[in-house]
Design a protein around this motif. Structure first.
Motif, PDB file in Angstrom:
ATOM      1  N   THR A 145      45.132  34.886  45.472  1.00 14.15           N
ATOM      2  CA  THR A 145      44.409  36.128  45.750  1.00 14.15           C
ATOM      3  C   THR A 145      44.774  36.658  47.132  1.00 14.15           C
ATOM      4  OG1 THR A 145      42.560  35.354  44.390  1.00 14.15           O
ATOM      5  CG2 THR A 145      42.115  37.161  45.915  1.00 14.15           C
ATOM      6  N   ASP A 204      42.506  31.280  33.763  1.00  9.37           N
ATOM      7  CA  ASP A 204      41.926  32.096  34.831  1.00  9.37           C
ATOM      8  C   ASP A 204      40.864  33.024  34.253  1.00  9.37           C
ATOM      9  OD1 ASP A 204      43.563  31.229  37.027  1.00  9.37           O
ATOM     10  OD2 ASP A 204      45.222  32.319  36.114  1.00  9.37           O
ATOM     11  N   THR A 221      38.756  36.502  38.974  1.00  7.97           N
ATOM     12  CA  THR A 221      37.560  36.059  39.687  1.00  7.97           C
ATOM     13  C   THR A 221      37.642  34.597  40.109  1.00  7.97           C
ATOM     14  OG1 THR A 221      36.493  35.665  37.542  1.00  7.97           O
ATOM     15  CG2 THR A 221      36.024  37.753  38.654  1.00  7.97           C
ATOM     16  N   GLU A 222      38.173  33.733  39.234  1.00  2.94           N
ATOM     17  CA  GLU A 222      38.297  32.332  39.604  1.00  2.94           C
ATOM     18  C   GLU A 222      39.195  31.594  38.620  1.00  2.94           C
ATOM     19  OE1 GLU A 222      34.460  32.756  39.335  1.00  2.94           O
ATOM     20  OE2 GLU A 222      34.470  32.657  37.168  1.00  2.94           O
ATOM     21  N   ARG A 223      39.593  30.410  39.032  1.00  2.72           N
ATOM     22  CA  ARG A 223      40.326  29.506  38.163  1.00  2.72           C
ATOM     23  C   ARG A 223      39.297  28.686  37.410  1.00  2.72           C
ATOM     24  NH1 ARG A 223      44.852  28.880  35.343  1.00  2.72           N
ATOM     25  NH2 ARG A 223      45.356  26.704  34.984  1.00  2.72           N
ATOM     26  N   LEU A 229      36.497  25.582  38.686  1.00  2.00           N
ATOM     27  CA  LEU A 229      35.118  26.000  38.924  1.00  2.00           C
ATOM     28  C   LEU A 229      34.223  24.766  39.067  1.00  2.00           C
ATOM     29  CD1 LEU A 229      33.889  28.834  39.136  1.00  2.00           C
ATOM     30  CD2 LEU A 229      33.118  28.593  36.774  1.00  2.00           C
ATOM     31  N   ALA A 270      33.291  28.744  43.129  1.00  3.34           N
ATOM     32  CA  ALA A 270      34.744  28.890  42.988  1.00  3.34           C
ATOM     33  C   ALA A 270      35.403  28.462  44.306  1.00  3.34           C
ATOM     34  CB  ALA A 270      35.107  30.333  42.658  1.00  3.34           C
ATOM     35  N   GLN A 322      38.513  28.070  45.412  1.00  5.72           N
ATOM     36  CA  GLN A 322      39.651  28.799  45.959  1.00  5.72           C
ATOM     37  C   GLN A 322      39.223  30.062  46.691  1.00  5.72           C
ATOM     38  OE1 GLN A 322      42.017  29.143  42.380  1.00  5.72           O
ATOM     39  NE2 GLN A 322      43.301  27.414  42.972  1.00  5.72           N
ATOM     40  N   ALA A 323      38.164  30.705  46.201  1.00  5.63           N
ATOM     41  CA  ALA A 323      37.670  31.919  46.870  1.00  5.63           C
ATOM     42  C   ALA A 323      37.129  31.591  48.259  1.00  5.63           C
ATOM     43  CB  ALA A 323      36.583  32.575  46.021  1.00  5.63           C
ATOM     44  N   GLU A 351      26.883  28.926  48.123  1.00  6.67           N
ATOM     45  CA  GLU A 351      28.344  28.879  48.199  1.00  6.67           C
ATOM     46  C   GLU A 351      28.865  28.525  49.593  1.00  6.67           C
ATOM     47  OE1 GLU A 351      30.155  32.173  45.284  1.00  6.67           O
ATOM     48  OE2 GLU A 351      28.762  33.013  46.761  1.00  6.67           O
TER      49      GLU A 351
END
Length: 604
Positions: free
Chosen positions: A359, A452, A464-466, A470, A480, A482-483, A560
């Motif tokens: 991303t 994904d 939005t995410e893998r 998750l 998530a 990676q975010a 988060e």
């Protein structure tokens, strides 16, 4: 005009059209200068490689490997394989011996081409366990061979095998005439963050469709100079290089990844594909220069980037004309400060800059466009021969999107997880020798499961995410990783971040700081230390970084946010098996290796 044909004929037909024009260039480190290779010479080397492969007994659809950093020879061999109808399997230059052994045996590879000493040594270390391997061909003449080595040869020796042998030439021509779009072109082994690698089959038909589809979206011409940043073994760079060659562009091959910025200044490329981390580093470098400048310089650069970002985000990306005042202000900055920035990077003639692999943060996306670079954000997989979607020049672009589907590629969102599904002629027929894995990766009606999650809005795709990554906390909240990791690594103080959250009460992280940035800060604070371990455990350092983390994650939900973290004194590395060749985190390995530190963060 693009040359569209079977890849077995691409270099030959391009040589007929472009002749002595430069096709490839590379830095000769002994002479310290860039050397050019014409289309005619490129075609001769490809044909010689094809004849020599035939001379060594390589048959139709036999498997050949190239285990090397980017080199002109890598392309000679790959297109030589295409001419002889062999399948080319590229290995990452950093691949460990055990993985070399697995891939050689899995694909029953008979010939492996190695780049330099590291690749030769890794191959030699597992040679006795690779029973299909008959020959090692060495690109670098400086490689020191093992005293008992009787199966290797230099690349020059290899090329001489097929010279002045009409029967080999006739056999190559016969194979070219009989080449099929259904032939396997490449088998690309995925990095394997969770288990053993899978060989993704890429057919010539996939490349043909992908190359044609891309030219419906953007334009590359014979006047373009393309510098290679990623390894050819990465599907993004490998497919991109074939696209650029099909358009007659000049490929400037960067042999050593760490030299990329020097190479850019020397070559002055017009295009380059890259992962977001490259542009994050550029962005961080600009911020560092701002900090070291005078108050006036900081103010001007900050305003130039702000104005440029506003012009792109609010107007040009929406197909609108900026107001006259803003337009004039940006034009003034573009001719002065921003022009100087482009000159410093070696990008004075920018065309397009595709970016994919992760991303792109809004800050980086805004910065790149503000600086005058037409970044095309995109999304793709090895299984889709690279591009699924990308920004289309001339069409509306929204911040955070990963573009519009490539012409002829279908995308839909499926199920409760909002999984992105893909169907089309660029999609792999499956994994090499893995029928069950192939079956699991497709729906019953033939859609590829990407793994994904995302959504489509106004024709643009968003991720939005893998799904597999998750995490679910012990409180039932989904996170998530990676975010969250991406939010931190945009800051120059953080080099690598690994989030921990699955079945845990709260989110924590293992963090590799940017040691130089932290050491410089510590010096300004009078903090002394005798090792990185001492630096990483200093409470003042941790408090300083905690403040940065709080700022960076202020827009995240409470569940988060990273509550605790541990600083690691050594970076995660490919050599230690902690990250893959494509720099993805092997979470299981990292969690096991740092289990004690992780458990320590959850002690009451």
């Amino acid at each position: 005009m693009q040359i569209l044909c079977h890849l077995s004929q691409l270099i030959e037909k391009s040589a007929e059209k472009y002749g002595e024009k430069i096709a490839l260039s590379y830095r000769d480190y002994d002479r310290e200068q860039w050397m050019g290779i014409s289309w005619n010479l490129f075609a001769r080397r490809v044909d010689q490689s094809a004849r020599s492969l035939v001379a060594l007994g390589i048959g139709v659809q036999d498997n050949v490997a190239v285990f090397s950093q980017n080199k002109p020879e890598s392309l000679f061999v790959e297109f030589g394989c295409f001419r002889s109808r062999a399948a080319l399997i590229p290995f990452y230059a950093t691949t460990a011996g055990a993985q070399v052994q697995y891939m050689v045996n899995d694909a029953q590879i008979r010939i492996i081409f190695v780049g330099e000493q590291q690749q030769y040594d890794a191959t030699w270390s597992v040679l006795g366990l690779c029973h299909s391997l008959e020959h090692i061909v060495i690109f670098d003449p400086k490689v020191e061979r093992h005293p008992s080595d009787n199966i290797s040869m230099s690349f020059d020796e290899f090329l001489r095998l097929g010279i002045n042998e009409p029967r080999y030439q006739a056999e190559v021509q016969r194979r070219v005439n009989e080449a099929q779009d259904s032939d396997i072109a490449n088998i690309l082994y995925t990095s394997g963050t969770t288990g053993q690698s899978k060989g993704v089959i890429l057919l010539h038909s996939q490349y043909r469709f992908a190359l044609e589809a891309h030219t419906k979206v953007f334009t590359i011409t014979p006047e373009d100079v393309i510098i290679n940043f990623l390894p050819f073994s990465h599907v993004f760079e490998g497919a991109w290089a074939k696209l650029c060659l099909s358009c007659g562009a000049h490929l400037a091959i960067n042999l050593r990844p760490l030299d990329i910025q020097r190479s850019m200044r020397e070559v002055q490329p017009t295009c380059m594909c890259a992962v977001p981390r490259f542009w994050e580093k550029v962005y961080q470098g600009v911020l560092d220069k701002m900090e070291s400048g005078s108050a006036l310089q900081r103010s001007l650069i900050k305003d130039a980037l702000k104005v440029g970002g506003e012009v792109w985000e609010k107007y040009t990306s929406k197909g609108k004309q900026p107001p006259l005042g803003l337009r004039m202000k940006y034009a003034a900055y573009d001719k002065t400060l921003l022009r100087l920035l482009r000159k410093t990077l070696g990008l004075t003639r920018p065309n397009i800059f595709p970016v994919a692999g992760a991303t792109v943060s809004p800050e980086v996306e805004r910065f790149v466009h503000a600086a005058g670079f037409d970044m095309l954000a995109g999304y793709g997989l090895t299984e889709t021969c690279a591009t699924v979607s990308c920004d289309h020049p001339g069409k509306l672009v929204s911040m955070g999107s990963i573009g519009r589907p490539l012409p002829g590629v279908e995308v839909k969102i499926d199920g409760a997880n909002n999984e992105i599904l893909v169907r089309g002629a660029t999609v792999t027929p499956g994994y090499y020798k893995k029928e069950e894995e192939t079956r699991k990766s497709f729906t019953e009606d033939g859609w590829l499961r990407t793994g994904d999650a995302g959504y489509i809005k106004d024709g643009e795709l968003y991720i939005t995410e893998r799904i597999k990554d998750l995490f679910k906390t012990s409180n039932g909240k989904y996170v998530a990783p990676q975010a969250i990791e991406g939010k931190l690594t945009i800051d120059r103080h953080f080099e690598q971040v690994v989030v921990i959250a699955d079945q845990r009460k709260f989110v924590s992280a293992l963090i590799v700081p940017n040691y130089k940035a932290i050491e410089d800060w510590a010096a300004t604070q009078g903090i002394t230390f005798d090792s990185r371990e001492a630096l990483c455990t200093d409470t003042r350092v941790k408090k300083f970084l905690a403040q940065h983390i709080d700022t960076l994650q202020q827009d995240l939900a409470a569940y988060e946010k990273i509550k605790r973290f541990v600083l690691l004194p050594e970076p995660l590395s490919i050599e230690n098996g902690e990250i893959t060749n494509t720099l993805k985190i092997k979470r299981r390995v990292v969690y096991d290796r740092y289990a004690e530190q992780i458990e320590g963060m959850y002690v009451e």
